[in-house]
Design a protein around this motif. Sequence first.
Motif, PDB file in Angstrom:
ATOM      1  N   GLN A 108       1.029  -1.175   0.004  1.00 29.10           N
ATOM      2  CA  GLN A 108       0.021  -0.047  -0.169  1.00 29.10           C
ATOM      3  C   GLN A 108       0.845   1.378   0.168  1.00 29.10           C
ATOM      4  OE1 GLN A 108      -2.905  -0.131   3.144  1.00 29.10           O
ATOM      5  NE2 GLN A 108      -4.209  -2.087   2.170  1.00 29.10           N
ATOM      6  N   THR A 109       2.189   1.251   0.843  1.00 28.37           N
ATOM      7  CA  THR A 109       2.751   2.580   0.854  1.00 28.37           C
ATOM      8  C   THR A 109       3.316   2.981  -0.553  1.00 28.37           C
ATOM      9  OG1 THR A 109       4.609   1.267   1.186  1.00 28.37           O
ATOM     10  CG2 THR A 109       3.512   1.890   3.327  1.00 28.37           C
ATOM     11  N   ALA A 110       3.664   1.995  -1.447  1.00 22.99           N
ATOM     12  CA  ALA A 110       4.170   2.225  -2.816  1.00 22.99           C
ATOM     13  C   ALA A 110       3.314   3.187  -3.355  1.00 22.99           C
ATOM     14  CB  ALA A 110       3.963   1.090  -3.513  1.00 22.99           C
ATOM     15  N   PHE A 111       1.959   3.496  -3.046  1.00 25.10           N
ATOM     16  CA  PHE A 111       1.214   4.433  -3.613  1.00 25.10           C
ATOM     17  C   PHE A 111       1.148   5.716  -3.080  1.00 25.10           C
ATOM     18  CE2 PHE A 111      -1.529   1.693  -6.401  1.00 25.10           C
ATOM     19  CZ  PHE A 111      -1.032   0.251  -5.764  1.00 25.10           C
ATOM     20  N   ASP A 112       1.747   5.940  -1.865  1.00 23.80           N
ATOM     21  CA  ASP A 112       1.810   7.224  -0.990  1.00 23.80           C
ATOM     22  C   ASP A 112       2.952   8.220  -1.419  1.00 23.80           C
ATOM     23  OD1 ASP A 112      -0.302   6.118   0.374  1.00 23.80           O
ATOM     24  OD2 ASP A 112       0.752   5.228   1.886  1.00 23.80           O
ATOM     25  N   GLN A 113       3.903   7.262  -2.304  1.00 23.42           N
ATOM     26  CA  GLN A 113       4.923   8.089  -2.758  1.00 23.42           C
ATOM     27  C   GLN A 113       4.864   8.489  -4.421  1.00 23.42           C
ATOM     28  OE1 GLN A 113       7.943   5.102  -1.894  1.00 23.42           O
ATOM     29  NE2 GLN A 113       6.770   4.797   0.040  1.00 23.42           N
ATOM     30  N   LEU A 114       3.895   8.277  -4.836  1.00 20.22           N
ATOM     31  CA  LEU A 114       3.556   8.776  -6.170  1.00 20.22           C
ATOM     32  C   LEU A 114       3.578  10.225  -6.309  1.00 20.22           C
ATOM     33  CD1 LEU A 114       0.782   6.026  -7.305  1.00 20.22           C
ATOM     34  CD2 LEU A 114       3.266   5.943  -7.566  1.00 20.22           C
ATOM     35  N   GLY A 115       4.050  10.748  -7.646  1.00 20.93           N
ATOM     36  CA  GLY A 115       4.072  12.237  -7.761  1.00 20.93           C
ATOM     37  C   GLY A 115       2.636  12.665  -7.824  1.00 20.93           C
ATOM     38  N   THR A 116       2.475  14.119  -7.855  1.00 18.02           N
ATOM     39  CA  THR A 116       1.194  14.622  -7.949  1.00 18.02           C
ATOM     40  C   THR A 116       0.508  14.539  -9.607  1.00 18.02           C
ATOM     41  OG1 THR A 116       2.394  16.719  -8.297  1.00 18.02           O
ATOM     42  CG2 THR A 116       1.493  16.383  -6.029  1.00 18.02           C
ATOM     43  N   GLN A 117       1.757  14.354 -10.496  1.00 19.79           N
ATOM     44  CA  GLN A 117       1.377  14.254 -11.847  1.00 19.79           C
ATOM     45  C   GLN A 117       0.576  13.143 -12.065  1.00 19.79           C
ATOM     46  OE1 GLN A 117       4.184  13.066 -10.387  1.00 19.79           O
ATOM     47  NE2 GLN A 117       4.676  11.335 -11.526  1.00 19.79           N
ATOM     48  N   VAL A 118       0.315  12.134 -11.106  1.00 21.25           N
ATOM     49  CA  VAL A 118      -0.451  11.010 -11.627  1.00 21.25           C
ATOM     50  C   VAL A 118      -1.907  11.259 -11.838  1.00 21.25           C
ATOM     51  CG1 VAL A 118      -1.476   8.465 -10.637  1.00 21.25           C
ATOM     52  CG2 VAL A 118       0.875   9.558 -10.118  1.00 21.25           C
ATOM     53  N   ARG A 119      -2.387  10.897 -12.907  1.00 19.45           N
ATOM     54  CA  ARG A 119      -3.968  11.265 -13.512  1.00 19.45           C
ATOM     55  C   ARG A 119      -4.829   9.790 -13.347  1.00 19.45           C
ATOM     56  NH1 ARG A 119      -2.617  12.789 -19.090  1.00 19.45           N
ATOM     57  NH2 ARG A 119      -4.879  12.996 -19.409  1.00 19.45           N
ATOM     58  N   ALA A 120      -4.026   8.681 -13.280  1.00 20.54           N
ATOM     59  CA  ALA A 120      -5.237   7.454 -13.427  1.00 20.54           C
ATOM     60  C   ALA A 120      -4.171   6.225 -13.024  1.00 20.54           C
ATOM     61  CB  ALA A 120      -5.593   7.222 -14.570  1.00 20.54           C
ATOM     62  N   VAL A 121      -4.735   5.394 -12.232  1.00 20.40           N
ATOM     63  CA  VAL A 121      -4.261   4.021 -12.091  1.00 20.40           C
ATOM     64  C   VAL A 121      -4.968   2.792 -12.832  1.00 20.40           C
ATOM     65  CG1 VAL A 121      -3.771   2.585  -9.863  1.00 20.40           C
ATOM     66  CG2 VAL A 121      -3.433   4.989  -9.937  1.00 20.40           C
ATOM     67  N   MET A 122      -4.349   1.896 -13.083  1.00 27.39           N
ATOM     68  CA  MET A 122      -4.935   0.580 -13.728  1.00 27.39           C
ATOM     69  C   MET A 122      -4.182  -0.909 -13.283  1.00 27.39           C
ATOM     70  SD  MET A 122      -5.490  -0.289 -17.687  1.00 27.39           S
ATOM     71  CE  MET A 122      -7.051   0.677 -17.783  1.00 27.39           C
ATOM     72  N   ALA A 123      -5.259  -1.547 -12.947  1.00 28.14           N
ATOM     73  CA  ALA A 123      -4.832  -2.915 -12.514  1.00 28.14           C
ATOM     74  C   ALA A 123      -5.024  -3.985 -13.542  1.00 28.14           C
ATOM     75  CB  ALA A 123      -5.647  -3.380 -11.165  1.00 28.14           C
ATOM     76  N   MET A 158      -7.056  -8.570  -7.583  1.00 29.71           N
ATOM     77  CA  MET A 158      -5.972  -7.638  -7.002  1.00 29.71           C
ATOM     78  C   MET A 158      -6.512  -6.025  -7.216  1.00 29.71           C
ATOM     79  SD  MET A 158      -2.281  -6.664  -8.030  1.00 29.71           S
ATOM     80  CE  MET A 158      -2.667  -5.728  -9.639  1.00 29.71           C
ATOM     81  N   VAL A 159      -7.238  -5.837  -7.792  1.00 24.23           N
ATOM     82  CA  VAL A 159      -7.863  -4.451  -8.042  1.00 24.23           C
ATOM     83  C   VAL A 159      -8.600  -3.911  -7.054  1.00 24.23           C
ATOM     84  CG1 VAL A 159     -10.186  -5.234  -9.318  1.00 24.23           C
ATOM     85  CG2 VAL A 159      -9.225  -2.793  -9.815  1.00 24.23           C
ATOM     86  N   ASP A 160      -9.299  -4.848  -5.935  1.00 23.62           N
ATOM     87  CA  ASP A 160      -9.883  -4.438  -4.770  1.00 23.62           C
ATOM     88  C   ASP A 160      -8.624  -3.594  -3.845  1.00 23.62           C
ATOM     89  OD1 ASP A 160     -11.856  -5.503  -5.878  1.00 23.62           O
ATOM     90  OD2 ASP A 160     -12.229  -7.124  -4.024  1.00 23.62           O
ATOM     91  N   ASP A 161      -7.619  -4.550  -3.988  1.00 23.94           N
ATOM     92  CA  ASP A 161      -6.422  -3.873  -3.068  1.00 23.94           C
ATOM     93  C   ASP A 161      -5.877  -2.727  -3.763  1.00 23.94           C
ATOM     94  OD1 ASP A 161      -6.411  -5.748  -0.977  1.00 23.94           O
ATOM     95  OD2 ASP A 161      -4.886  -7.205  -2.020  1.00 23.94           O
ATOM     96  N   VAL A 162      -6.062  -2.457  -5.082  1.00 26.78           N
ATOM     97  CA  VAL A 162      -5.699  -1.103  -5.486  1.00 26.78           C
ATOM     98  C   VAL A 162      -6.516  -0.176  -4.988  1.00 26.78           C
ATOM     99  CG1 VAL A 162      -5.217   0.055  -7.365  1.00 26.78           C
ATOM    100  CG2 VAL A 162      -4.370  -2.567  -7.321  1.00 26.78           C
ATOM    101  N   HIS A 163      -7.949  -0.511  -4.972  1.00 25.27           N
ATOM    102  CA  HIS A 163      -8.986   0.609  -4.673  1.00 25.27           C
ATOM    103  C   HIS A 163      -8.353   1.032  -3.218  1.00 25.27           C
ATOM    104  CE1 HIS A 163     -11.462   1.144  -7.961  1.00 25.27           C
ATOM    105  NE2 HIS A 163     -11.457   0.114  -8.189  1.00 25.27           N
TER     106      HIS A 163
END
Lengths: 353, 252, 74
Positions: free
Chosen positions: A288-303, A311-316
């Motif tokens: 989960q912490t891998a998502f907390d260090q993403l830059g502000t430029q991120v516009r979307a995520v896809m599993a 796994m998409v549940d864990d991504v949500h």
Amino acid sequence: MDKVLMKGNEAIAQAAIHGGCRYFFGYPITPQNEIPEYMAREMPKAGGVFLQAESEVAAINMVYGAAGAGARVMTSSSSPGIALKQEGFSYIVGSEVPCVIVNIMRGGPGLGGIQPSQADYYQATRGGGNGDYNMIVFAPANIQEAADLTAEAFEIADYYRNPVMILGDGMIGQMMEPVLFRETPKRAIEPKTWATTGTGGTREPNIITSLHLDPADLEKHNLHLQQKYARMRRNETRYEYFEIEDAEFVFVSYGTASRIVRNAIIELRQSGIRAGMIRPITVWPFPQTAFDQLGTQVRAVMAVELSCGQMVDDVHIAVRGRWPVGFHGRSGGMIPTQREIVEACTALLEEVT
Amino acid sequence: MPVVFQPTKGLTGVEFHYCPGCTHGVIHRLVGEVLEEMDVLGNAIGVAPVGCAVLAYKYFNCDMHEAAHGRAPAMATGVKRVLPDRVVFTYQGDGDLASIGTAEIVHAAGRGENITVIFVNNAIYGMTGGQMAPTTMVGQRATTCPLGRDPRQVGYPLRMSELLATIEGAAFVERVSVHNPANIRKAKKAIRNAFECQRQRSGFSLVEVLSNCPTNWGMSPLESLQWIKEHMIPYYPLGNLCRPATEGHDDA
Amino acid sequence: MARARGTVSFETDRCKGCELCTAVCPVDIVVIDRKSINRKGYNPATVTDMQKCIACANCAMVCPDLVIRVERVA
């Protein structure tokens, strides 16, 4: 053994022996058959024991007995076989006994098919057995990683006195790639004074059991196990970033699927779309912490998964609504093409702008 | 003064949870005495089942495992393969061995696994409150065959000892009973021979012990022993069904 | 040879009053003591006339709860 071209299943078996495994109990099921076959040939040479059980249910209970007697022991199977072993996993976790479990996933549900799949994600990470329990689940994306993780799994299992799962799929099991069996990082492991080796008349009997009829005892035991899982979450979570620094579109994918996503990212970047990937190496604990260090430029995520979306549940859960989350998956053993992943990315980007 | 009878060191001395008059206690004692007399307690590893004897790991004075229901022979196989020179035994009831665990017991015998199985047959599920077991007699009432076992519905009781004795890997199979002192003495001898079979690595050994269940049979303890004699033994004949070629500890 | 003689002792609080021991004594001296109750709330087994005991240990043999200890009197 220096670098050698090897089938995934056989590399996993060799890595287990390399990791100190001397007992293997298994049962035939495609696409993992080469693991018990390799063990049948090689385990006796390593001074160990290979035994084919009458069923997966018997196999996991042989593992439970052998591990309770203090041995480093492994079993492997594939999806339906792993389903049969779930009760055993729960007992093994409940009685704090270490072992290594390999699941080379195939298409489901039911008898399904024998092609690669990642549709046992829930089963592996949420636990298919009864009760609150967890185990570290490694998801290798290539054969070198599968070998390294399998060997290390025995150290980690003994360290936490908890099973560790290697979650591969038909592709990881059947593909051949060069592999090296290298030094495994060692852990400070307590001697197995709890094992049932016979009292020798010099100590009180050791008892391997998951039975705690007194509810207060069982709750206390559960809280003890939960502390263990918290330590695993803190210390054992592993993932890889790929092209993530400036990524505006972040894929999340593991194992075989992540290899195809990697190529899609290269193609997207050539067409000016800055895509990147978070590749979980442990799917439990989920990074989960891998998502907390993403830059502000991120516009979307896809599993991207070889399933209908698990796994998409864990991504949500990890994204917590910060970005829109898409999903692209193929099931039944079908493998997504690079093209369809590129198109899924561009489609989602259009949707979110 | 010389002692004629005293509690065995093979048991921990923890009081049994069994119902009044349940001969699990007697069978536990016989196994404990045999292990003590063979001087293998420090070398023994037992596997307890799920059933009334689920707490057996508290009673046997040696290392113990608590198996999942029916899986004790597989678990014991795992232990024995890791520690081939230890004395490994399972203690199982009829629901554990003859119902959910049939595959495990058949294949442990099939492999000639060098373990000893104490199989307690009391023709009912005790721990869960008196349901029909594979060994429940024709016409015998149980909570899941309230009008009495009807073979047209659920077939006939399984004679596990005869079934297992046909298996090549089975080296020693005997059926005994504990319904009176004379039979208890014979039961102990059979248990001793079974463990000797294991010690001499002759292969798989099993002793089926006809036992009672006063609570769920709805009888007094004394009536239940009579019931074993009148109803169970005719259908489950006592005696040895196979023994290793070279006799183990036969002090007949 | 003089007839063997023995003494029987009971760990009364382990007894569950199941009566199995009362049916196997060749000299019929093992009975349930209806006048006393043990820690478990059962009427425990006891011996009426110890003199008659022949130290055969049948009672201990059938006891499911390790209540009975038998010693031979010289």
